[in-house]
Design an enzyme around this catalytic site. Structure first.
Site, PDB file in Angstrom:
ATOM      1  N   HIS A 300       0.880  -1.514   0.000  1.00 14.29           N
ATOM      2  CA  HIS A 300       0.069   0.015   0.132  1.00 14.29           C
ATOM      3  C   HIS A 300       0.764   1.219  -0.047  1.00 14.29           C
ATOM      4  O   HIS A 300       0.698   2.103  -0.803  1.00 14.29           O
ATOM      5  CB  HIS A 300      -0.965   0.150   1.386  1.00 14.29           C
ATOM      6  CG  HIS A 300      -1.923   1.216   1.284  1.00 14.29           C
ATOM      7  ND1 HIS A 300      -3.138   1.431   0.597  1.00 14.29           N
ATOM      8  CD2 HIS A 300      -1.601   2.387   2.086  1.00 14.29           C
ATOM      9  CE1 HIS A 300      -3.482   2.588   0.949  1.00 14.29           C
ATOM     10  NE2 HIS A 300      -2.673   3.108   2.136  1.00 14.29           N
ATOM     11  N   TYR A 301       1.951   1.239   0.884  1.00 12.68           N
ATOM     12  CA  TYR A 301       2.789   2.364   0.836  1.00 12.68           C
ATOM     13  C   TYR A 301       3.644   2.725  -0.362  1.00 12.68           C
ATOM     14  O   TYR A 301       4.309   3.756  -0.586  1.00 12.68           O
ATOM     15  CB  TYR A 301       3.197   2.612   2.127  1.00 12.68           C
ATOM     16  CG  TYR A 301       2.517   2.889   3.110  1.00 12.68           C
ATOM     17  CD1 TYR A 301       1.811   4.150   3.154  1.00 12.68           C
ATOM     18  CD2 TYR A 301       1.701   2.107   4.148  1.00 12.68           C
ATOM     19  CE1 TYR A 301       0.679   4.651   4.108  1.00 12.68           C
ATOM     20  CE2 TYR A 301       0.636   2.321   4.988  1.00 12.68           C
ATOM     21  CZ  TYR A 301       0.113   3.672   5.090  1.00 12.68           C
ATOM     22  OH  TYR A 301      -0.674   4.095   5.867  1.00 12.68           O
ATOM     23  N   HIS A 302       4.115   1.366  -0.662  1.00  9.49           N
ATOM     24  CA  HIS A 302       4.803   1.444  -1.903  1.00  9.49           C
ATOM     25  C   HIS A 302       4.100   1.938  -2.946  1.00  9.49           C
ATOM     26  O   HIS A 302       4.544   3.103  -3.788  1.00  9.49           O
ATOM     27  CB  HIS A 302       5.142  -0.072  -2.409  1.00  9.49           C
ATOM     28  CG  HIS A 302       5.964  -0.111  -3.519  1.00  9.49           C
ATOM     29  ND1 HIS A 302       7.282  -0.815  -3.823  1.00  9.49           N
ATOM     30  CD2 HIS A 302       5.655  -0.218  -4.809  1.00  9.49           C
ATOM     31  CE1 HIS A 302       7.779  -0.684  -4.772  1.00  9.49           C
ATOM     32  NE2 HIS A 302       6.840  -0.266  -5.564  1.00  9.49           N
TER      33      HIS A 302
END
Length: 666
Positions: A300-302
């Site tokens: 998700h944060y990638h």
């Protein structure tokens, strides 16, 4: 007399409340602006004559006439509003604020807005209230309907927020809730209202809100000065208190570029922009490994990081400073996209490792289309952007990202694929969970081993208990000691062989003091998996091999340690674990979360062995994806090397009587 006195008190109170929300001319705005900026000649002349009210009117005229400044986030010639946004805008008129999508229906914050109201002690709910997510929908509702009530209410709420949320001195660590929980008053409030991430959110979104409401009669010269002084305070605050690392720092830097580009009239605008660009150019080398993985090891944060880096480029293109980003910056973004595409499943969804949320195909097609414009020569990105109509798939199938520790076994790129994604990387940061060795497994259109996800982030009481449950090592597909979280998360890849009839991954994690975990994964004949887990060291206790089962009916047997899904035809699996004598099996209720505060029940399974000597505890698990549960094969497995061998492994597996020798040497 009594009635008269009562009337006077009420009148005074009404005047006080009216004044509290009244727009005031903030003359300090003229000292913040570069009055020599082209177009501000009249503003400068009037200010020098001491006619600040007229200067403010001239400043508003300037902004209303300004055409050379815009943002990529909104098209003023084609403003539309969806059903959900309209609801947010209308509810906001009654002070029912859409603070967080995980808390619906939204909470009401009172006729006299209480910005400190905290109905559920979830930090995210309190932080995200100060992102003012309903302001832009109010602006869209105003533009689409022409109804002044939205602009009137927006200006009132904007001023009310300024009055009730003063910026006071707060120790930097307090913004991340790592300091004193006994803080009171304005200091306690500021740790939420003025956390750099929320401030940056407002910096970015207020550029759209500024454009949407600018034509309104409610957007007075006085309000303009309040807005600009407040906006300047936001940028200066971030400049002095950037987050230390991670996605927060990226968000803040990218939004400082927005601030400097959208309001070039501020004296420090160029410095704001440079600050953001410098951080982005530095952090893309710090936060992204050379294989394209973002160092939080969270899909998700990638994905968020990709879009932050791209947003910075988009604003640079709009204002003509793309040359301030080197080619290496673009090359790294491209690697990040290829990484993300590889670890995603054929339906465009992602593994929910760590704090990841589940994406959907519609959202990802939009992302790939945007990325394809940036990288038109990349045929893989084009293929995904066009849903396979154009472009081309890579020549490889299985792919390893050794630095980040993500490994993908696959036999096809289509929805009928068998695909396992393994997470076994280095120590990461806050959003990463202690889950080294875990995996998700897709087969023929279904995720058969979804991760437990995260559910919530942080808060008090029950919220923190929920957070901690989903973070546990024991609710992932890996091995624990006494069901405790891993002490160390620093996996090392011993072998990666992604080609041939037997593909192999060997990864090793120090796990606990005097107890390391070696996991060997074999993908055999592009059809089934053999997972060998070896717990090695002098540490004693209960060794627990965990598997998180999919939702639905699953037949199981303690006698032969098997689990066979009973789903409709298309995507099923059989799992059988072979362990030491005395191994027991335990079934427990579990959870799977794919979005914030959304989860469903399922079954967790552990295979448990008492380790009372220095001998290694070793398991063999065979997982066979099958279309029909009635076709579940007969399985057997055994070790050929009788004890743990530091330099190799050999096991023998039979599937419906067909013998397969699996081995490697390091």
């Amino acid at each position: 007399m009594n009635k008269t006195f009562k009337y006077i008190v009420l009148l005074a109170l009404a005047c006080f409340v009216g004044k509290a929300n009244a727009q005031e001319l903030k003359t300090e705005v003229f000292s913040l602006l570069n009055l020599d900026y082209p177009g501000l000649e009249k503003v400068k002349a009037l200010h020098q004559e001491g006619k600040d009210a007229d200067a403010a009117k001239a400043l508003l005229d300037y902004y209303r006439a300004r055409t050379n400044v815009k943002t990529p986030d909104i098209n003023l010639k084609k403003v539309t509003i969806g059903k959900d946004e309209q609801k947010m805008a209308d509810e906001a008129l009654q002070h029912t604020f859409f603070a967080h999508k995980g808390y619906q229906p939204s909470f009401n914050y009172g006729e006299d807005i209480d910005w400190r109201y905290w109905p559920v002690k979830d930090n995210e709910l309190r932080w995200q209230l100060h992102r003012h997510k309903w302001f832009t929908p109010m602006g869209k509702a105003y533009r689409v309907s022409g109804d002044e009530k939205y602009a009137v209410e927006w200006t009132k709420q904007y001023i009310d927020w300024i009055k009730k949320n003063p910026l006071v001195k707060v120790d930097k660590k307090e913004y991340e809730m790592t300091g004193d929980n006994q803080l009171k008053g304005d200091v306690e409030n500021a740790r939420f209202a003025w956390r750099p991430l929320e401030v940056s959110n407002r910096l970015q979104d207020q550029t759209s809100q500024f454009q949407l409401f600018l034509p309104s009669p409610s957007f007075t010269p006085e309000f303009l000065t309040e807005f600009l002084v407040n906006y300047h305070k936001h940028a200066i605050h971030i400049l002095g208190i950037y987050s230390a690392q991670g996605n927060h720092l990226l968000f803040e830097a990218q939004r400082m570029i927005y601030a400097g580009a959208f309001f070039p009239e501020f004296k420090e605008a160029a410095a704001w922009r440079k600050s953001g660009i410098d951080i982005m150019n530095r952090e893309i080398n710090v936060q992204v490994y050379n294989d394209g993985g973002q160092f939080e090891l969270d899909p998700h944060y990638h994905l968020a990081a990709i879009n932050i880096f791209c947003k910075a480029l988009n604003i640079a293109d709009l204002y003509g400073f793309r040359n301030e980003f080197p080619q290496e910056y673009l090359d790294t973004i491209e690697k990040m996209i290829v990484f993300y595409a590889n670890v995603s499943f054929p339906d465009y969804t992602n593994p929910c490792f760590s704090d990841a949320k589940l994406t959907n195909k519609k959202e990802m097609l939009k992302n790939y289309r945007n990325w394809s414009k940036m990288f038109p020569k990349n045929q893989f990105i084009k293929y995904l952007a066009t849903d396979g109509k154009e472009g081309a798939l890579p020549e490889y199938l299985s792919k390893g990202f050794l630095k980040s520790g993500f490994f993908v076994f696959r036999n096809s790129w289509g929805t009928d694929a068998t695909q396992m994604v393994v997470k076994a990387g280095p120590k990461a940061f806050w959003h990463c969970q202690p889950d080294n060795g875990t995996f998700e497994l897709w087969f023929n259109g279904k995720n058969l081993f979804p991760d437990s996800g995260s559910y919530v982030y942080a808060g008090e009481g029950e919220v923190m208990e929920q957070r901690n449950w989903h973070r546990q090592t024991c609710v992932h597909n890996t091995v624990t000691l006494n069901n405790k979280n891993l002490d160390q998360t620093e996996s090392v890849t011993k072998l990666w062989q992604p080609e041939g009839n037997v593909q192999i991954l060997v990864t090793e994690n120090p796990s606990y003091k005097n107890l390391k975990h070696r996991r060997s994964v074999f993908f055999v004949d592009n059809s089934y998996f053999v997972i060998v887990d070896e717990m090695v060291g002098s540490q004693k206790g209960s060794i627990n091999l965990h598997y998180q089962m999919p939702k639905g009916e699953i037949a199981n047997s303690r006698e032969d340690m098997t689990f066979v899904t009973q789903f409709e035809e298309g995507s099923n699996m059989k799992l059988q674990c072979f362990g030491p004598e005395g191994m027991t099996m335990k079934k427990e209720p579990g959870w799977c979360s794919t979005a914030y505060r959304k989860r469903y029940k399922r079954m967790n399974v552990s295979f448990n062995v008492k380790k009372d000597s220095e001998d290694a505890v070793r398991y063999i698990t065979v997982i066979c994806p099958i279309k029909n549960s009635a076709d579940a094969p007969k399985l057997s497995a055994k070790f050929k090397n009788k004890t743990f061998n530091e330099n190799g492994l050999e096991v023998e597996v039979k599937v419906n009587g067909k013998k397969q020798s699996l081995n490697y040497k390091l």
